[in-house]
Design a protein around this motif. Structure first.
Motif, PDB file in Angstrom:
ATOM      1  N   LEU A 208      -2.661  12.146   2.794  1.00 46.07           N
ATOM      2  CA  LEU A 208      -3.436  12.690   1.675  1.00 46.07           C
ATOM      3  C   LEU A 208      -4.282  13.883   2.123  1.00 46.07           C
ATOM      4  O   LEU A 208      -4.439  14.865   1.383  1.00 46.07           O
ATOM      5  CB  LEU A 208      -4.338  11.601   1.081  1.00 46.07           C
ATOM      6  CG  LEU A 208      -3.620  10.451   0.361  1.00 46.07           C
ATOM      7  CD1 LEU A 208      -4.613   9.372  -0.055  1.00 46.07           C
ATOM      8  CD2 LEU A 208      -2.858  10.959  -0.859  1.00 46.07           C
ATOM      9  N   ILE A 209      -4.816  13.818   3.342  1.00 41.87           N
ATOM     10  CA  ILE A 209      -5.596  14.947   3.874  1.00 41.87           C
ATOM     11  C   ILE A 209      -4.708  16.167   4.065  1.00 41.87           C
ATOM     12  O   ILE A 209      -5.069  17.294   3.682  1.00 41.87           O
ATOM     13  CB  ILE A 209      -6.271  14.553   5.201  1.00 41.87           C
ATOM     14  CG1 ILE A 209      -7.376  13.521   4.942  1.00 41.87           C
ATOM     15  CG2 ILE A 209      -6.862  15.788   5.892  1.00 41.87           C
ATOM     16  CD1 ILE A 209      -7.954  12.921   6.200  1.00 41.87           C
TER      17      ILE A 209
ATOM     18  N   THR B 137     -10.432  11.550  -4.722  1.00 42.70           N
ATOM     19  CA  THR B 137      -9.126  11.028  -5.137  1.00 42.70           C
ATOM     20  C   THR B 137      -8.576  10.065  -4.083  1.00 42.70           C
ATOM     21  O   THR B 137      -7.943   9.060  -4.419  1.00 42.70           O
ATOM     22  CB  THR B 137      -8.131  12.182  -5.350  1.00 42.70           C
ATOM     23  OG1 THR B 137      -8.676  13.111  -6.299  1.00 42.70           O
ATOM     24  CG2 THR B 137      -6.799  11.668  -5.875  1.00 42.70           C
ATOM     25  N   GLN B 138      -8.835  10.371  -2.823  1.00 38.83           N
ATOM     26  CA  GLN B 138      -8.435   9.454  -1.753  1.00 38.83           C
ATOM     27  C   GLN B 138      -9.095   8.092  -1.932  1.00 38.83           C
ATOM     28  O   GLN B 138      -8.459   7.047  -1.716  1.00 38.83           O
ATOM     29  CB  GLN B 138      -8.810  10.039  -0.395  1.00 38.83           C
ATOM     30  CG  GLN B 138      -8.081  11.322  -0.030  1.00 38.83           C
ATOM     31  CD  GLN B 138      -8.512  11.852   1.314  1.00 38.83           C
ATOM     32  OE1 GLN B 138      -8.755  11.095   2.247  1.00 38.83           O
ATOM     33  NE2 GLN B 138      -8.619  13.172   1.424  1.00 38.83           N
ATOM     34  N   LEU B 139     -10.374   8.090  -2.320  1.00 41.68           N
ATOM     35  CA  LEU B 139     -11.069   6.828  -2.558  1.00 41.68           C
ATOM     36  C   LEU B 139     -10.425   6.038  -3.690  1.00 41.68           C
ATOM     37  O   LEU B 139     -10.298   4.812  -3.618  1.00 41.68           O
ATOM     38  CB  LEU B 139     -12.544   7.099  -2.881  1.00 41.68           C
ATOM     39  CG  LEU B 139     -13.408   7.671  -1.756  1.00 41.68           C
ATOM     40  CD1 LEU B 139     -14.823   7.915  -2.252  1.00 41.68           C
ATOM     41  CD2 LEU B 139     -13.423   6.733  -0.558  1.00 41.68           C
ATOM     42  N   ILE B 140     -10.006   6.757  -4.743  1.00 43.38           N
ATOM     43  CA  ILE B 140      -9.346   6.091  -5.868  1.00 43.38           C
ATOM     44  C   ILE B 140      -8.046   5.436  -5.409  1.00 43.38           C
ATOM     45  O   ILE B 140      -7.752   4.281  -5.738  1.00 43.38           O
ATOM     46  CB  ILE B 140      -9.069   7.104  -6.999  1.00 43.38           C
ATOM     47  CG1 ILE B 140     -10.387   7.599  -7.600  1.00 43.38           C
ATOM     48  CG2 ILE B 140      -8.195   6.474  -8.084  1.00 43.38           C
ATOM     49  CD1 ILE B 140     -10.219   8.736  -8.591  1.00 43.38           C
ATOM     50  N   VAL B 141      -7.269   6.168  -4.610  1.00 45.87           N
ATOM     51  CA  VAL B 141      -5.989   5.644  -4.121  1.00 45.87           C
ATOM     52  C   VAL B 141      -6.218   4.422  -3.238  1.00 45.87           C
ATOM     53  O   VAL B 141      -5.552   3.390  -3.378  1.00 45.87           O
ATOM     54  CB  VAL B 141      -5.226   6.735  -3.348  1.00 45.87           C
ATOM     55  CG1 VAL B 141      -3.981   6.148  -2.686  1.00 45.87           C
ATOM     56  CG2 VAL B 141      -4.842   7.879  -4.286  1.00 45.87           C
TER      57      VAL B 141
ATOM     58  N   VAL C 223      -6.780  -3.398  -4.594  1.00 48.20           N
ATOM     59  CA  VAL C 223      -6.585  -4.266  -5.766  1.00 48.20           C
ATOM     60  C   VAL C 223      -5.150  -4.785  -5.818  1.00 48.20           C
ATOM     61  O   VAL C 223      -4.909  -5.971  -6.065  1.00 48.20           O
ATOM     62  CB  VAL C 223      -6.929  -3.508  -7.064  1.00 48.20           C
ATOM     63  CG1 VAL C 223      -6.569  -4.343  -8.285  1.00 48.20           C
ATOM     64  CG2 VAL C 223      -8.408  -3.143  -7.094  1.00 48.20           C
ATOM     65  N   LEU C 224      -4.189  -3.913  -5.562  1.00 49.34           N
ATOM     66  CA  LEU C 224      -2.788  -4.326  -5.583  1.00 49.34           C
ATOM     67  C   LEU C 224      -2.495  -5.354  -4.495  1.00 49.34           C
ATOM     68  O   LEU C 224      -1.754  -6.318  -4.714  1.00 49.34           O
ATOM     69  CB  LEU C 224      -1.883  -3.101  -5.407  1.00 49.34           C
ATOM     70  CG  LEU C 224      -1.832  -2.130  -6.594  1.00 49.34           C
ATOM     71  CD1 LEU C 224      -1.025  -0.885  -6.224  1.00 49.34           C
ATOM     72  CD2 LEU C 224      -1.216  -2.808  -7.817  1.00 49.34           C
ATOM     73  N   ALA C 225      -3.084  -5.154  -3.303  1.00 47.77           N
ATOM     74  CA  ALA C 225      -2.855  -6.090  -2.206  1.00 47.77           C
ATOM     75  C   ALA C 225      -3.427  -7.465  -2.532  1.00 47.77           C
ATOM     76  O   ALA C 225      -2.784  -8.497  -2.299  1.00 47.77           O
ATOM     77  CB  ALA C 225      -3.478  -5.548  -0.918  1.00 47.77           C
ATOM     78  N   VAL C 226      -4.636  -7.500  -3.082  1.00 41.69           N
ATOM     79  CA  VAL C 226      -5.256  -8.772  -3.453  1.00 41.69           C
ATOM     80  C   VAL C 226      -4.472  -9.447  -4.573  1.00 41.69           C
ATOM     81  O   VAL C 226      -4.262 -10.669  -4.562  1.00 41.69           O
ATOM     82  CB  VAL C 226      -6.722  -8.565  -3.868  1.00 41.69           C
ATOM     83  CG1 VAL C 226      -7.313  -9.859  -4.403  1.00 41.69           C
ATOM     84  CG2 VAL C 226      -7.548  -8.068  -2.692  1.00 41.69           C
ATOM     85  N   ALA C 227      -4.014  -8.661  -5.541  1.00 43.64           N
ATOM     86  CA  ALA C 227      -3.222  -9.217  -6.644  1.00 43.64           C
ATOM     87  C   ALA C 227      -1.926  -9.834  -6.125  1.00 43.64           C
ATOM     88  O   ALA C 227      -1.532 -10.927  -6.541  1.00 43.64           O
ATOM     89  CB  ALA C 227      -2.918  -8.128  -7.673  1.00 43.64           C
ATOM     90  N   ALA C 228      -1.275  -9.139  -5.199  1.00 48.00           N
ATOM     91  CA  ALA C 228      -0.029  -9.664  -4.621  1.00 48.00           C
ATOM     92  C   ALA C 228      -0.292 -10.962  -3.870  1.00 48.00           C
ATOM     93  O   ALA C 228       0.491 -11.918  -3.949  1.00 48.00           O
ATOM     94  CB  ALA C 228       0.586  -8.624  -3.687  1.00 48.00           C
ATOM     95  N   ASP C 229      -1.409 -11.011  -3.123  1.00 50.00           N
ATOM     96  CA  ASP C 229      -1.764 -12.225  -2.387  1.00 50.00           C
ATOM     97  C   ASP C 229      -2.025 -13.373  -3.355  1.00 50.00           C
ATOM     98  O   ASP C 229      -1.583 -14.510  -3.137  1.00 50.00           O
ATOM     99  CB  ASP C 229      -3.001 -11.955  -1.522  1.00 50.00           C
ATOM    100  CG  ASP C 229      -3.497 -13.204  -0.813  1.00 50.00           C
ATOM    101  OD1 ASP C 229      -2.658 -13.924  -0.249  1.00 50.00           O
ATOM    102  OD2 ASP C 229      -4.709 -13.453  -0.830  1.00 50.00           O
ATOM    103  N   TYR C 230      -2.722 -13.109  -4.451  1.00 51.34           N
ATOM    104  CA  TYR C 230      -3.050 -14.141  -5.428  1.00 51.34           C
ATOM    105  C   TYR C 230      -1.790 -14.689  -6.094  1.00 51.34           C
ATOM    106  O   TYR C 230      -1.613 -15.908  -6.228  1.00 51.34           O
ATOM    107  CB  TYR C 230      -3.999 -13.567  -6.472  1.00 51.34           C
ATOM    108  CG  TYR C 230      -4.390 -14.561  -7.549  1.00 51.34           C
ATOM    109  CD1 TYR C 230      -5.247 -15.619  -7.260  1.00 51.34           C
ATOM    110  CD2 TYR C 230      -3.893 -14.439  -8.842  1.00 51.34           C
ATOM    111  CE1 TYR C 230      -5.608 -16.524  -8.248  1.00 51.34           C
ATOM    112  CE2 TYR C 230      -4.241 -15.331  -9.828  1.00 51.34           C
ATOM    113  CZ  TYR C 230      -5.103 -16.376  -9.525  1.00 51.34           C
ATOM    114  OH  TYR C 230      -5.447 -17.287 -10.504  1.00 51.34           O
TER     115      TYR C 230
END
Length: 333
Positions: free
Chosen positions: A300-301, A309-313, A319-326
């Motif tokens: 990204l740099i 925008t990097q922070l958003i990504v 969130v996606l990683a935690v959702a997948a784990d759940y």
């Protein structure tokens, strides 16, 4: 399903999952994250200028090393079903402590040991409060995140502390062996040690047992409180190692060192397949998770993506990683 013949009910059992599907799930769990890393590397090589060069590869590895060492200790904590939010502040305290000791004329090896001792004591306090006072890990380590940062500020009067003159620490932060940066070598050694502990020792088996079911582990003879205490001390020590690496790399003790590092470490652990619910995880998966974060940030740099925008990504990745784990945890019951 059930059918009735006279007064007798016959139950049709649910067929177990086929060995092929079970084996496929195991292979995906162990190596799927590596495929994600390879796909990310290919994508960045196509869209980010100068990404696929040897020099940039070393830059990525060196930038990842500190977070990866932090994430190694965090892996063990999360396997037990806990969390350690204090590691970023421990990075600052250990680095500042070691630099102050060196500037005071203390032998560099003794200074490093002093910095690691501060980190171990911080982990010991966390572990004692969690294991013996049975306080929630989130609350204990959140409080430690705050007061340890205050300790770093008080030790330095809120100012950076440069290392006076040349120091053996320079090799730790900016040296190399056979062209491989010292920080990368420290990262590799750290992961080899953690792999041995988790996969080849009784303590490692106890860590997984406590995370899977602490009450069953206790009934099985595992000293749960002692395991938890040791796990948080180990997490503190790895944060201390990361703090020494950081201070050596920038040649100073920084009160702001490690700010936000705990989130990157947790992200690497979750991306690597360790469950936030405890009892499951692989140390080398964490290393791949740390590399994914490093490759993503570096790409990204190079693409000129703005910092916000990097922070958003990165936040979306968490969130996606935690959702997948759940979802994975729910499917396996």
């Amino acid at each position: 399903m059930s059918t009735t013949a006279g007064h007798e009910a016959v139950t049709t059992p649910t067929p177990p999952p086929s060995p092929r599907s079970s084996r496929g799930a195991q292979l995906w769990e162990r190596y799927g994250i590596l495929g994600v890393l390879l796909l990310l590397v290919i994508f960045m090589a196509l869209v980010a200028p100068n990404f696929l060069t040897v020099r940039n590869g070393f830059n990525v590895a060196q930038s990842v090393s500190i977070n990866a060492v932090l994430a190694a200790g965090m892996t063990m904590v999360i396997i037990t079903g806990g969390i350690d939010l204090s590691v970023g502040s421990i990075v600052a305290v250990s680095g500042v402590g070691a630099v102050i000791a060196i500037n005071g004329g203390v032998n560099p090896i003794v200074a490093v040991v002093f910095g690691l001792t501060l980190a171990a004591v911080a982990g010991l306090i966390n572990g004692a409060a969690i294991a013996y006072l049975m306080l929630p890990p989130f609350i204990v380590t959140l409080g430690a995140l705050t007061y340890l940062r205050g300790v770093a500020y008080s030790l330095t009067d809120a100012k950076p502390v440069p290392i006076d003159g040349k120091s053996p620490l320079d090799f730790i932060g900016n040296g190399a062996v056979a062209g491989i940066p010292s920080t990368v070598i420290i990262m590799i050694i750290t992961y080899a040690v953690f792999w041995f502990i988790l996969e080849r020792t009784r303590f490692g088996r106890h860590v997984y047992a406590v995370g899977g079911n602490p009450e069953a582990a206790r009934l099985g003879g595992v000293k749960v409180k002692r395991v938890l205490l040791r796990v948080y001390v180990i997490s503190g020590v790895t944060a201390g190692i990361a703090g020494i690496m950081f201070a050596a790399r920038v040649r100073s003790g920084q009160v702001t060192a490690g700010e936000g590092y705990e989130l990157d470490a947790i992200t690497a652990v979750i991306l690597g397949g360790t469950s936030l619910f405890g009892g499951k995880g692989h140390i080398f998966g964490t290393m791949i998770g740390a590399l994914i974060i490093g490759v993503l940030s570096n790409g990204l740099i190079l693409m000129g993506v703005p910092f916000y925008t990097q922070l958003i990504v990165k936040g979306a990745v968490v969130v996606l990683a935690v959702a997948a784990d759940y979802i994975s945890t729910r499917r396996t019951g």
